[in-house]
Write an enzyme that holds these catalytic residues in place. Structure first.
Site, PDB file in Angstrom:
ATOM      1  N   GLY A  28       4.564  -9.214  -2.093  1.00 25.34           N
ATOM      2  CA  GLY A  28       4.028 -10.761  -1.962  1.00 25.34           C
ATOM      3  C   GLY A  28       2.066 -10.179  -1.627  1.00 25.34           C
ATOM      4  O   GLY A  28       1.399  -9.005  -1.448  1.00 25.34           O
ATOM      5  N   ASN A  29       1.319 -11.975  -1.216  1.00 29.28           N
ATOM      6  CA  ASN A  29      -0.196 -11.355  -1.124  1.00 29.28           C
ATOM      7  C   ASN A  29      -0.663 -11.001  -2.156  1.00 29.28           C
ATOM      8  O   ASN A  29      -1.343  -9.713  -1.850  1.00 29.28           O
ATOM      9  CB  ASN A  29      -0.248 -10.692   0.468  1.00 29.28           C
ATOM     10  N   HIS A  34      -2.095  -5.804  -8.476  1.00 26.78           N
ATOM     11  CA  HIS A  34      -0.050  -6.311  -8.846  1.00 26.78           C
ATOM     12  C   HIS A  34      -0.388  -7.029 -10.357  1.00 26.78           C
ATOM     13  O   HIS A  34       0.608  -6.398 -10.613  1.00 26.78           O
ATOM     14  CB  HIS A  34       0.220  -7.601  -7.483  1.00 26.78           C
ATOM     15  N   LYS A 149      -1.760   3.083  -6.231  1.00 27.68           N
ATOM     16  CA  LYS A 149      -2.426   3.137  -5.542  1.00 27.68           C
ATOM     17  C   LYS A 149      -1.871   3.863  -4.140  1.00 27.68           C
ATOM     18  O   LYS A 149      -2.791   4.439  -3.267  1.00 27.68           O
ATOM     19  CB  LYS A 149      -2.530   1.739  -5.194  1.00 27.68           C
ATOM     20  N   ASP A 150      -0.539   3.550  -4.211  1.00 22.83           N
ATOM     21  CA  ASP A 150       0.400   4.676  -3.461  1.00 22.83           C
ATOM     22  C   ASP A 150       0.659   5.536  -4.570  1.00 22.83           C
ATOM     23  O   ASP A 150       2.499   5.576  -4.607  1.00 22.83           O
ATOM     24  CB  ASP A 150       2.243   3.401  -2.856  1.00 22.83           C
ATOM     25  N   SER A 186      -3.559  -6.208  -0.122  1.00 24.53           N
ATOM     26  CA  SER A 186      -2.998  -6.962   0.029  1.00 24.53           C
ATOM     27  C   SER A 186      -3.532  -6.620   1.972  1.00 24.53           C
ATOM     28  O   SER A 186      -3.769  -8.026   2.531  1.00 24.53           O
ATOM     29  CB  SER A 186      -1.397  -6.925   0.434  1.00 24.53           C
ATOM     30  N   ARG A 187      -3.733  -5.947   2.506  1.00 25.70           N
ATOM     31  CA  ARG A 187      -3.880  -6.012   3.586  1.00 25.70           C
ATOM     32  C   ARG A 187      -5.528  -5.637   3.576  1.00 25.70           C
ATOM     33  O   ARG A 187      -6.556  -5.436   4.796  1.00 25.70           O
ATOM     34  CB  ARG A 187      -3.710  -3.939   4.329  1.00 25.70           C
TER      35      ARG A 187
HETATM   36  P1  AMP Z   1       2.704  -3.208  -2.283  1.00 26.93           P
HETATM   37  O1  AMP Z   1       3.377  -5.120  -2.636  1.00 26.93           O
HETATM   38  O2  AMP Z   1       1.416  -2.864  -1.600  1.00 26.93           O
HETATM   39  O3  AMP Z   1       4.286  -3.067  -1.969  1.00 26.93           O
HETATM   40  O4  AMP Z   1       2.597  -2.621  -4.007  1.00 26.93           O
HETATM   41  C1  AMP Z   1       3.408  -3.371  -5.161  1.00 26.93           C
HETATM   42  C2  AMP Z   1       3.410  -2.111  -6.196  1.00 26.93           C
HETATM   43  O5  AMP Z   1       1.531  -2.827  -6.356  1.00 26.93           O
HETATM   44  C3  AMP Z   1       3.250  -1.117  -5.948  1.00 26.93           C
HETATM   45  O6  AMP Z   1       3.928  -0.199  -7.005  1.00 26.93           O
HETATM   46  C4  AMP Z   1       1.595  -0.584  -5.494  1.00 26.93           C
HETATM   47  O7  AMP Z   1       1.369   0.274  -5.838  1.00 26.93           O
HETATM   48  C5  AMP Z   1       1.142  -0.786  -6.530  1.00 26.93           C
HETATM   49  N1  AMP Z   1      -0.761  -1.819  -5.860  1.00 26.93           N
HETATM   50  C6  AMP Z   1      -0.750  -1.986  -4.653  1.00 26.93           C
HETATM   51  N2  AMP Z   1      -2.122  -2.144  -4.939  1.00 26.93           N
HETATM   52  C7  AMP Z   1      -2.911  -1.475  -6.497  1.00 26.93           C
HETATM   53  C8  AMP Z   1      -4.135  -1.493  -6.860  1.00 26.93           C
HETATM   54  N3  AMP Z   1      -5.181  -1.022  -6.696  1.00 26.93           N
HETATM   55  N4  AMP Z   1      -3.889  -1.090  -7.964  1.00 26.93           N
HETATM   56  C9  AMP Z   1      -2.876  -0.956  -8.909  1.00 26.93           C
HETATM   57  N5  AMP Z   1      -1.593  -0.943  -8.621  1.00 26.93           N
HETATM   58  C10 AMP Z   1      -1.547  -1.363  -6.927  1.00 26.93           C
END
Ligand code: AMP
Length: 279
Positions: A28-29, A34, A149-150, A186-187
């Site tokens: 989220g956020n 995303h 990203k991750d 999100s951070r």
């Molecule tokens: P998170 O909400 O941070 O757990 O991220 C959810 C998904 O979005 C994960 O597969 C992340 O790698 C991807 N994601 C987060 N930030 C980015 C970004 N800047 N570029 C591409 N994918 C992202």
């Protein structure tokens, strides 16, 4: 846009679906990173399901689970506007009905988890793999979309899916960046205005290292120079390393396809990023 909160209605919907389903798990956020994954999903599949769940299992005792930014109403509006077909918003009682005790856990391979973020966040990737495994069992998607990203998370989930003989196809999406280079996260919302001004230096350092990563270069010297420039402006660097994109093992001679990885704190906020030496 249906928003499912329980497994029974999700399964009923799943069983009635025609065509391919792509699944984008998130905490989220939501931001442009995303949304790019949602667009990639929509381009590859007839149906797109986004989950929003802040998974307590992947946060350590001294990490920011309580402060992690949550903005469900805004997230749902964005997803609706982007043409997302369906959202899944499980809660802790649904995901972990017996709490954290006595839970079956997925333990990902040591070689991929002992390095980079795994070294400073013990148990993090077991928490990630456990929740992703549970979500995959619930959603049963043909395609799983994950962001680069991750990158370490992507490699570890790819390995889990292969090791567990799952049939889900994983589609990686490239890192999305703000105009000044900072990777969306999100951070980022937790950065103060002055920290936000400094933050793009993280990506700039990685791109600079990639430029300087010739086969003759000393990788140790490059890493030290990168660390110094970040620490000079107030980053506290957790790691800054060149590693193989598949095995995540250390690389001592630069080569196309190897990847610079970093994690660094700026005030209270831990940022991560990675950039590949072009093929
Ligand atoms: P998170 O909400 O941070 O757990 O991220 C959810 C998904 O979005 C994960 O597969 C992340 O790698 C991807 N994601 C987060 N930030 C980015 C970004 N800047 N570029 C591409 N994918 C992202």
């Amino acid at each position: 846009m249906p928003v499912f909160k329980d497994i029974a209605s999700l399964r009923q919907w799943r069983q009635s679906l025609r065509g391919t389903l792509a699944f984008v798990p998130t905490m989220g956020n939501l931001h442009e990173g995303h949304m790019a994954l949602v667009r990639l999903a929509a381009a590859r599949a007839e149906q797109v399901l986004v989950s929003i769940y802040v998974n307590p299992l992947q946060f350590g005792p001294n990490e920011d689970f309580a402060q992690y930014p949550r903005s469900l109403d805004k997230d749902l509006q964005q997803l609706h506007a982007a043409g997302c077909s369906t959202v899944f918003t499980p809660d802790d009682a649904l995901m972990y009905p017996h709490g954290r005790k006595d839970l079956s856990i997925i333990i990902p391979p040591h070689s991929l988890t002992k390095v980079l973020c795994g070294a400073s966040r013990p148990g993090h990737f077991a928490g990630v793999c456990t929740v992703v495994n549970k979500l995959l069992q619930m959603v049963q998607p043909e395609i799983l979309i994950l962001g680069e990203k991750d990158y370490q998370q992507l490699r570890i989930v790819q390995q889990m899916v292969a090791d567990m003989n799952m049939t889900t196809q994983i589609l990686p999406g490239p890192v999305q960046r703000e105009a000044d280079g900072l990777a969306y996260s999100s951070r980022n919302a937790r950065l103060s205005p002055s920290e936000r001004q400094m933050a793009p230096l993280l990506a700039a350092t990685l791109f600079d290292l990639v430029q300087r990563s010739t086969p003759q270069a000393s990788i140790a010297e490059l890493a030290q120079a990168g660390r110094d420039s970040l620490e000079q402006v107030g980053f506290v660097v957790d790691y800054l390393e060149l590693r193989d994109s598949d095995t995540l093992q250390a690389v001592n001679v630069a080569r196309p396809g190897a990847r610079w990885f970093t994690a660094a704190h700026l005030g209270q906020t831990r940022l991560i990023d990675n950039v590949m030496i072009p093929l």
